[in-house]
Design an enzyme around this catalytic site. Structure first.
Site, PDB file in Angstrom:
ATOM      1  N   LYS A 111       7.916  -9.498  36.283  1.00  0.00           N
ATOM      2  CA  LYS A 111       7.791 -10.100  37.612  1.00  0.00           C
ATOM      3  C   LYS A 111       7.374 -11.573  37.520  1.00  0.00           C
ATOM      4  CE  LYS A 111       3.521 -10.657  39.234  1.00  0.00           C
ATOM      5  NZ  LYS A 111       2.786  -9.606  39.853  1.00  0.00           N
ATOM      6  N   TYR A 245       1.885  -6.451  47.812  1.00  0.00           N
ATOM      7  CA  TYR A 245       2.141  -7.684  47.056  1.00  0.00           C
ATOM      8  C   TYR A 245       3.417  -7.546  46.242  1.00  0.00           C
ATOM      9  CZ  TYR A 245       0.256  -5.944  42.549  1.00  0.00           C
ATOM     10  OH  TYR A 245       0.040  -5.267  41.379  1.00  0.00           O
ATOM     11  N   GLU A 249       6.253 -10.338  46.473  1.00  0.00           N
ATOM     12  CA  GLU A 249       6.629 -11.063  45.254  1.00  0.00           C
ATOM     13  C   GLU A 249       8.116 -10.914  44.959  1.00  0.00           C
ATOM     14  OE1 GLU A 249       2.420 -10.834  42.734  1.00  0.00           O
ATOM     15  OE2 GLU A 249       3.954  -9.328  42.377  1.00  0.00           O
ATOM     16  N   HIS A 517      -9.417 -35.290  38.729  1.00  0.00           N
ATOM     17  CA  HIS A 517      -8.497 -36.000  39.608  1.00  0.00           C
ATOM     18  C   HIS A 517      -7.271 -36.466  38.844  1.00  0.00           C
ATOM     19  CE1 HIS A 517      -7.536 -38.034  43.322  1.00  0.00           C
ATOM     20  NE2 HIS A 517      -7.337 -39.181  42.680  1.00  0.00           N
ATOM     21  N   GLU A 522      -9.295 -29.580  42.316  1.00  0.00           N
ATOM     22  CA  GLU A 522     -10.458 -30.383  42.717  1.00  0.00           C
ATOM     23  C   GLU A 522     -10.752 -30.211  44.206  1.00  0.00           C
ATOM     24  OE1 GLU A 522     -10.221 -34.726  42.793  1.00  0.00           O
ATOM     25  OE2 GLU A 522      -8.038 -34.616  42.937  1.00  0.00           O
TER      26      GLU A 522
HETATM   27  C1  LIG Z   1       5.809  -4.726  40.290  1.00  0.00           C
HETATM   28  C2  LIG Z   1       4.395  -4.725  39.786  1.00  0.00           C
HETATM   29  C3  LIG Z   1       3.767  -5.914  39.496  1.00  0.00           C
HETATM   30  C4  LIG Z   1       2.472  -5.938  39.028  1.00  0.00           C
HETATM   31  N1  LIG Z   1       1.890  -7.138  38.761  1.00  0.00           N
HETATM   32  C5  LIG Z   1       0.630  -7.183  38.288  1.00  0.00           C
HETATM   33  C6  LIG Z   1       0.026  -8.424  37.981  1.00  0.00           C
HETATM   34  O1  LIG Z   1       0.615  -9.495  38.159  1.00  0.00           O
HETATM   35  N2  LIG Z   1      -1.226  -8.417  37.483  1.00  0.00           N
HETATM   36  C7  LIG Z   1      -1.919  -7.260  37.273  1.00  0.00           C
HETATM   37  O2  LIG Z   1      -3.043  -7.304  36.801  1.00  0.00           O
HETATM   38  N3  LIG Z   1      -1.373  -6.060  37.577  1.00  0.00           N
HETATM   39  C8  LIG Z   1      -0.116  -5.996  38.072  1.00  0.00           C
HETATM   40  N4  LIG Z   1       0.453  -4.789  38.359  1.00  0.00           N
HETATM   41  C9  LIG Z   1      -0.363  -3.563  38.204  1.00  0.00           C
HETATM   42  C10 LIG Z   1      -0.433  -3.105  36.747  1.00  0.00           C
HETATM   43  O3  LIG Z   1       0.864  -2.950  36.244  1.00  0.00           O
HETATM   44  C11 LIG Z   1      -1.189  -1.785  36.672  1.00  0.00           C
HETATM   45  O4  LIG Z   1      -2.434  -1.920  37.296  1.00  0.00           O
HETATM   46  C12 LIG Z   1      -1.418  -1.336  35.229  1.00  0.00           C
HETATM   47  O5  LIG Z   1      -0.206  -1.194  34.540  1.00  0.00           O
HETATM   48  C13 LIG Z   1      -2.192  -0.022  35.225  1.00  0.00           C
HETATM   49  O6  LIG Z   1      -2.359   0.434  33.911  1.00  0.00           O
HETATM   50  P1  LIG Z   1      -2.577   1.968  33.606  1.00  0.00           P
HETATM   51  O7  LIG Z   1      -2.986   2.025  32.175  1.00  0.00           O
HETATM   52  O8  LIG Z   1      -3.441   2.578  34.619  1.00  0.00           O
HETATM   53  O9  LIG Z   1      -1.145   2.664  33.799  1.00  0.00           O
HETATM   54  P2  LIG Z   1       0.325   2.244  33.411  1.00  0.00           P
HETATM   55  O10 LIG Z   1       0.422   0.889  32.845  1.00  0.00           O
HETATM   56  O11 LIG Z   1       1.171   2.566  34.583  1.00  0.00           O
HETATM   57  O12 LIG Z   1       0.686   3.227  32.210  1.00  0.00           O
HETATM   58  C14 LIG Z   1       0.800   4.616  32.367  1.00  0.00           C
HETATM   59  C15 LIG Z   1       1.733   5.153  31.292  1.00  0.00           C
HETATM   60  O13 LIG Z   1       1.609   6.569  31.229  1.00  0.00           O
HETATM   61  C16 LIG Z   1       2.900   7.131  31.083  1.00  0.00           C
HETATM   62  N5  LIG Z   1       2.835   8.536  31.523  1.00  0.00           N
HETATM   63  C17 LIG Z   1       2.810   9.027  32.787  1.00  0.00           C
HETATM   64  N6  LIG Z   1       2.704  10.364  32.764  1.00  0.00           N
HETATM   65  C18 LIG Z   1       2.653  10.724  31.458  1.00  0.00           C
HETATM   66  C19 LIG Z   1       2.513  11.978  30.786  1.00  0.00           C
HETATM   67  N7  LIG Z   1       2.401  13.132  31.463  1.00  0.00           N
HETATM   68  N8  LIG Z   1       2.490  11.991  29.431  1.00  0.00           N
HETATM   69  C20 LIG Z   1       2.591  10.835  28.718  1.00  0.00           C
HETATM   70  N9  LIG Z   1       2.708   9.624  29.308  1.00  0.00           N
HETATM   71  C21 LIG Z   1       2.726   9.568  30.660  1.00  0.00           C
HETATM   72  C22 LIG Z   1       3.760   6.238  31.938  1.00  0.00           C
HETATM   73  O14 LIG Z   1       5.131   6.355  31.625  1.00  0.00           O
HETATM   74  C23 LIG Z   1       3.196   4.869  31.579  1.00  0.00           C
HETATM   75  O15 LIG Z   1       3.838   4.358  30.429  1.00  0.00           O
HETATM   76  C24 LIG Z   1       1.770  -4.725  38.828  1.00  0.00           C
HETATM   77  C25 LIG Z   1       2.386  -3.513  39.116  1.00  0.00           C
HETATM   78  C26 LIG Z   1       3.682  -3.501  39.593  1.00  0.00           C
HETATM   79  C27 LIG Z   1       4.325  -2.195  39.896  1.00  0.00           C
END
Ligand SMILES: Cc1cc2nc3c(=O)[nH]c(=O)nc-3n(C[C@H](O)[C@H](O)[C@H](O)COP(=O)(O)OP(=O)(O)OC[C@H]3O[C@@H](n4cnc5c(N)ncnc54)[C@H](O)[C@@H]3O)c2cc1C
Ligand SMILES: *[C@@H]1O[C@H](CO)[C@@H](O)[C@H](O)[C@H]1NC(C)=O
Ligand SMILES: *[C@@H]1O[C@H](CO)[C@@H](O)[C@H](O)[C@H]1NC(C)=O
Ligand SMILES: *[C@@H]1O[C@H](CO)[C@@H](O)[C@H](O)[C@H]1NC(C)=O
Length: 542
Positions: A111, A245, A249, A517, A522
């Site tokens: 993104k 957002y 975005e 500046h 700033e």
């Molecule tokens: C379009 C978009 C833009 C974003 N932009 C930002 C940003 O600019 N800045 C920011 O800080 N955050 C952003 N986020 C949020 C950020 O991506 C999430 O907060 C973050 O990835 C959360 O991490 P997590 O470890 O909780 O889960 P995730 O990163 O979602 O990881 C979970 C993983 O578990 C896997 N999984 C699910 N079920 C199972 C299962 N049963 N067994 C094994 N694996 C499984 C999934 O496939 C995935 O790979 C954005 C999100 C989106 C959708």
């Protein structure tokens, strides 16, 4: 030079290690006799369920995204036997991706890169004013070139995560985890092969997936943020549905890339964010060329014979109906936690009644669930900001508490963030609404300023929405409770202020800090007009 060489050799060894690891199943089975394998398979089939191979670990992390990877790697540094499971269920449109979770594959990274692609196009428009010769018929972005460059970078990150797990001795299982009971997980790989996994501790970090509005045709016709970054062909004329957002975005960069883009918003934009700032964001989007459809809800979607999509909607206030034809419809109406599909009902892990997220805060630990050895981190944890740095920090701190004798808990307060709309919006601390609620109007002072970034002058850009707001105590040392910045590079501007606010920044310290500046940042330290005064907050001159 020498250290560079050492770095190269280390990485080479790690990569070789991963290769050997990946090829191991192949080499193992190939020198067995086929007939013996047949007998083995027969035996396995005859035996009961108990014959499913079982492995035991100190810690098993379900989900290899931002939080899961950070937690598993940190735990392994204590010499623990750690496994991380990551499995990507394809989106309803069939999109799938590699290791690393939402942020790496279908979130932050692609993104921000597509946002950058859009910003570059706009910078070229400015360049003309700065004396560059730019073709009269304008410039054009090639979606295939742009998106494949972004995708290649994401693939390099997938590979990098794999290498890191290998080098830190975390076992990576490309398998879907499902709790059979509170100490046993069943791991099923893409080929349907099952494994039993037993562990002393579990961390659930499965994140969430995009929701779809339940209207006729949505699931067949619409894509989500899980698909947009991996589209083979350019999206073309696009309808984005939602006010999150993510919706803003995506609509922003699609507009910037030159696509005819509409954004349909049912009620308010950026719920949970400061609403004055949120409306400035959408004002800017409208002036930047996104068609805004306010107070509208989609009613149905239909795929036409030429592959285009007819969307029908209704205005919730005037009850007027509308419809148009799009090449792409992107749903960004929120995300649902993946808790229902992982067998948590076979454990006693309590979920939030309406959100379905894991309830933490058990036994004095913010990430501990109602089952003492099962934890939740990241997007899956109830009541916490859904952001990558939040998931990573919570995961690392949890590993330190589990294995490093630490007692340090995650601080979920004053988490900074930025919305990467065409005009970026960064914030840290309370919104004006939250501050008013918590402290009351009489006890607060709000400083604000409309400013013009210097680079906008020569470019003759409109700076109507470039605005900064600081909310602090009215009396005493005037502690700062919230800071909001709308303008170019908002994330870069706000990061340092987030540090200052953690150190209990006061209005007095802010006031005594010198600006750099000429910058936009700033303007934050130079603010002196209060909302209460009713004076014009427009910054003039130098
Ligand atoms: C379009 C978009 C833009 C974003 N932009 C930002 C940003 O600019 N800045 C920011 O800080 N955050 C952003 N986020 C949020 C950020 O991506 C999430 O907060 C973050 O990835 C959360 O991490 P997590 O470890 O909780 O889960 P995730 O990163 O979602 O990881 C979970 C993983 O578990 C896997 N999984 C699910 N079920 C199972 C299962 N049963 N067994 C094994 N694996 C499984 C999934 O496939 C995935 O790979 C954005 C999100 C989106 C959708
Ligand atoms: C785990 O499940 C078993 C069997 O259902 C139950 O007896 C036990 O109390 C549970 N343990 C925890 C920690 O919840
Ligand atoms: C934690 O404390 C125990 C008991 O004092 C000690 O044996 C162990 O080495 C400590 N672990 C770490 C990682 O410091
Ligand atoms: C900030 O203030 C809080 C509450 O008064 C205090 O607990 C904390 O230690 C302070 N932080 C710093 C870095 O001074």
């Amino acid at each position: 030079m020498q250290s560079n060489l050492a770095y190269f050799v280390t990485n080479l060894l790690v990569v070789l290690g991963v290769l050997v690891h990946m090829l191991r199943p192949l080499t193992k089975s190939s020198h067995k006799f086929a007939s013996f394998k047949g007998v083995q398979r027969l035996l396995t089939r005859c035996k009961s369920d108990n014959s499913i191979p079982t492995k035991k670990y100190d810690l098993v992390v379900v989900g290899g995204g931002s939080g899961g990877l950070a937690c598993s790697k940190e735990a392994a540094t204590y010499g623990k036997h750690v496994a991380v499971l990551d499995y990507v269920e394809p989106s309803p449109q069939g999109t799938k991706w590699g290791l690393g979770g939402t942020c790496v594959n279908v979130g932050c990274i692609p993104k921000k890169l597509m946002h950058q692609a859009a910003l570059l196009g706009e910078a070229v428009q400015d360049a003309r004013k700065y004396g560059w010769t730019v073709p009269e018929n304008g410039i054009h972005n090639n979606w295939e070139t742009m998106s494949s460059a972004v995708q290649n970078y994401v693939r390099s990150l997938n590979w990098g995560h794999r290498v890191q797990l290998q080098s830190k001795n975390v076992e990576y299982l490309n398998a879907k985890g499902y709790f059979l009971d509170n100490h046993t997980l069943e791991a099923t790989d893409a080929k349907g092969r099952k494994k039993r996994i037993v562990a002393d501790n579990f961390v659930v970090a499965v994140g969430g997936r995009p929701k779809y509005t339940e209207i006729p045709g949505a699931l067949e016709c619409a894509i989500s943020s899980d698909d947009i970054f991996w589209l083979k062909n350019k999206p073309g004329k696009t309808m984005v549905i939602g006010a999150s957002y993510v919706a803003l975005e995506c609509a922003g960069f699609l507009t910037g890339l030159g696509f005819d883009t509409s954004l349909m918003i049912r009620s308010i934009p950026l719920r949970g964010f400061d609403q004055q700032m949120a409306h400035l964001v959408t004002d800017h989007m409208a002036s930047h060329g996104t068609n805004m459809l306010w107070k509208c809800v989609p009613e149905s979607m239909e795929k036409l014979s030429d592959g285009k999509i007819k969307v029908t909607w209704k205005n919730t206030e005037t009850v007027e109906a509308g419809s148009d034809i799009y090449e792409t419809v992107l749903m960004a109406v929120g995300r649902a936690p993946e808790t229902t599909k992982i067998g948590l009902d076979n454990t006693e892990v309590q979920l939030h009644a309406s959100s379905g997220k894991i309830l933490g805060e058990h036994g004095g630990d913010l990430e501990r669930s109602s089952v003492p050895h099962i934890y939740g981190i990241g997007d899956i944890l109830e009541g916490r900001p859904e952001l990558t740095p939040v998931a990573i920090k919570a995961g690392k701190l949890l590993a330190h508490r589990l294995y490093g004798n630490s007692t340090v808990q995650m601080d979920y307060d004053k988490v900074p963030t930025t919305v990467f709309t065409p005009l970026e919006y960064g914030c840290v601390g309370l919104s004006e609404e939250e501050a008013l609620d918590k402290y009351g109007e009489d006890n607060l002072e709000v400083y604000h300023a409309f400013y013009k970034p210097l680079q906008y002058s020569v470019a003759e850009r409109d700076a109507s929405q470039c605005y900064i707001k600081m909310i602090c105590d009215k009396e005493g040392d005037q502690k700062v409770h919230g800071l909001h910045f709308l303008g170019p590079h908002a994330g870069e501007v706000l990061q340092g202020f987030a540090v200052a606010i953690r150190c209990n920044l006061t209005r007095e310290i802010m006031d005594s800090t010198l600006g750099i500046h000429p910058t936009s940042a700033e303007e934050v330290v130079k603010m002196h007009i209060t909302k209460r005064s009713g004076l014009d907050p427009t910054v003039t001159g130098c």
